[in-house]
Design a protein around this motif. Sequence first.
Motif, short mmCIF file in Angstrom:
data_model
loop_
_atom_site.label_atom_id
_atom_site.label_comp_id
_atom_site.label_asym_id
_atom_site.label_seq_id
_atom_site.Cartn_x
_atom_site.Cartn_y
_atom_site.Cartn_z
N ILE A 37 30.40 -0.98 23.29
CA ILE A 37 30.11 -0.58 21.87
C ILE A 37 31.17 0.13 21.13
O ILE A 37 31.52 0.08 19.90
N GLN A 38 31.88 0.93 22.09
CA GLN A 38 32.63 1.93 21.64
C GLN A 38 34.11 1.22 21.01
O GLN A 38 34.81 1.55 20.28
N GLU A 39 34.05 -0.23 21.41
CA GLU A 39 35.21 -0.81 20.75
C GLU A 39 35.11 -1.42 19.35
O GLU A 39 35.78 -1.74 18.64
N THR A 40 33.72 -1.40 18.92
CA THR A 40 33.37 -1.78 17.59
C THR A 40 33.72 -0.47 16.83
O THR A 40 33.13 0.76 16.94
N ARG A 41 34.53 -0.50 15.64
CA ARG A 41 34.73 0.38 14.94
C ARG A 41 34.55 -0.11 13.25
O ARG A 41 34.92 -1.35 13.03
N LEU A 42 34.13 1.03 12.56
CA LEU A 42 34.11 0.66 11.00
C LEU A 42 35.36 0.86 10.35
O LEU A 42 36.25 1.72 10.86
N PRO A 43 35.47 0.20 9.30
CA PRO A 43 36.64 0.68 8.57
C PRO A 43 36.87 2.18 8.15
O PRO A 43 35.42 2.67 8.02
N ARG A 44 37.68 2.81 7.91
CA ARG A 44 37.73 4.01 7.46
C ARG A 44 37.00 4.18 5.98
O ARG A 44 37.45 3.40 5.35
N LEU A 45 36.19 5.15 5.73
CA LEU A 45 35.36 5.07 4.51
C LEU A 45 35.52 6.30 4.11
O LEU A 45 34.91 7.36 4.56
N PRO A 46 36.16 6.78 2.99
CA PRO A 46 36.10 8.09 2.25
C PRO A 46 34.76 8.60 1.82
O PRO A 46 34.25 7.49 1.46
N GLY A 47 34.36 9.79 1.92
CA GLY A 47 33.19 10.00 1.34
C GLY A 47 31.97 10.86 2.20
O GLY A 47 31.22 11.02 1.63
N GLY A 48 32.52 11.50 3.29
CA GLY A 48 31.74 12.08 3.98
C GLY A 48 30.62 11.43 5.03
O GLY A 48 30.61 10.57 5.12
N LYS A 49 29.48 12.35 5.23
CA LYS A 49 28.66 11.73 6.00
C LYS A 49 27.86 10.46 5.74
O LYS A 49 28.02 10.15 4.25
N HIS A 54 22.89 -0.48 6.89
CA HIS A 54 21.91 -1.57 6.69
C HIS A 54 22.76 -2.71 7.04
O HIS A 54 23.74 -2.95 6.47
N LEU A 55 22.49 -3.39 8.07
CA LEU A 55 23.25 -4.49 8.57
C LEU A 55 22.11 -5.62 8.31
O LEU A 55 21.28 -5.98 8.62
N SER A 56 23.08 -6.69 7.54
CA SER A 56 22.48 -8.08 7.13
C SER A 56 23.21 -9.01 7.92
O SER A 56 24.17 -8.69 8.48
N SER A 57 22.97 -10.43 7.92
CA SER A 57 23.54 -11.34 8.50
C SER A 57 25.08 -11.64 7.70
O SER A 57 26.15 -11.98 8.18
N ALA A 58 25.02 -11.19 6.41
CA ALA A 58 26.26 -11.40 5.86
C ALA A 58 27.09 -10.12 5.45
O ALA A 58 28.41 -10.26 5.07
N TYR A 59 26.50 -8.89 5.80
CA TYR A 59 27.46 -7.71 5.42
C TYR A 59 26.78 -6.57 6.24
O TYR A 59 25.58 -6.51 6.52
N LEU A 60 27.84 -5.28 6.29
CA LEU A 60 26.94 -4.19 6.60
C LEU A 60 27.11 -3.33 5.14
O LEU A 60 28.19 -3.04 4.69
N LEU A 61 26.10 -2.75 4.96
CA LEU A 61 25.85 -1.78 3.64
C LEU A 61 26.17 -0.35 4.47
O LEU A 61 25.43 0.09 5.38
N ALA A 62 27.28 0.54 3.88
CA ALA A 62 27.07 1.96 4.51
C ALA A 62 27.23 2.86 2.96
O ALA A 62 28.14 2.61 2.29
N VAL A 63 26.44 3.77 3.28
CA VAL A 63 26.11 4.70 1.96
C VAL A 63 26.63 5.97 2.19
O VAL A 63 25.95 6.64 3.12
N GLN A 64 27.43 6.65 1.39
CA GLN A 64 27.90 7.89 1.61
C GLN A 64 27.32 8.80 0.29
O GLN A 64 27.11 7.79 -0.65
N PRO A 65 27.46 10.05 0.29
CA PRO A 65 26.95 10.66 -0.90
C PRO A 65 27.96 10.53 -2.05
O PRO A 65 27.38 10.44 -3.31
N LEU A 66 29.11 10.10 -2.01
CA LEU A 66 29.81 9.85 -3.30
C LEU A 66 29.97 8.32 -3.50
O LEU A 66 30.76 8.02 -4.70
N ALA A 67 29.89 7.09 -2.60
CA ALA A 67 29.89 5.82 -2.84
C ALA A 67 29.06 5.25 -1.75
O ALA A 67 28.63 5.67 -0.74
#
Length: 147
Positions: A37-49, A54-67
């Motif tokens: 699973i370590q081979e799977t990476r998220l794109p770089r997302l600026p904005g902190g922790k 939330h994973l759906s069949s169409a997308y991954l939602l990633a929420v950070q404090p700024l975006a």
Amino acid sequence: DGAPSEGSGVGAFVLALSSGEFRQLTAPDFRILDGRIQETRLPRLPGGKMLLLHLSSAYLLAVQPLAAHVIPRGEDGHLEPKPFSKKFPQRALCTAVIDVAGELYLLVVLANLFIEFLSLPGFRVAASLDARDSAGPFVAGHADPLA
């Protein structure tokens, strides 16, 4: 969801680290499982922790404090390299994904005590509520919770 199946006493969690890497852990002993699973990476997302994933069949939602970021999934299920992002007007304190009549929304409580309901995956503002008058005294510690 990480909860053990009935009778098994063992569950698993997937952790998304701030580096964009994933780790899979067992519960309740929290041992690292298969390293693939370590081979799977998220794109770089600026904005902190991360506040929410939330994973759906169409997308991954990633929420950070700024975006918030929607990362589309291709037909093969892999994440596309370019996320669609929406910056918040204020820092997000907490977030949740809610289902209203079969439609998913991102609920965001902002630092200015506004609550926004954003449609998913497009981030269209469905509603914005001002909670300053009712929640402000509790946040500031001035309200009597028993009154």
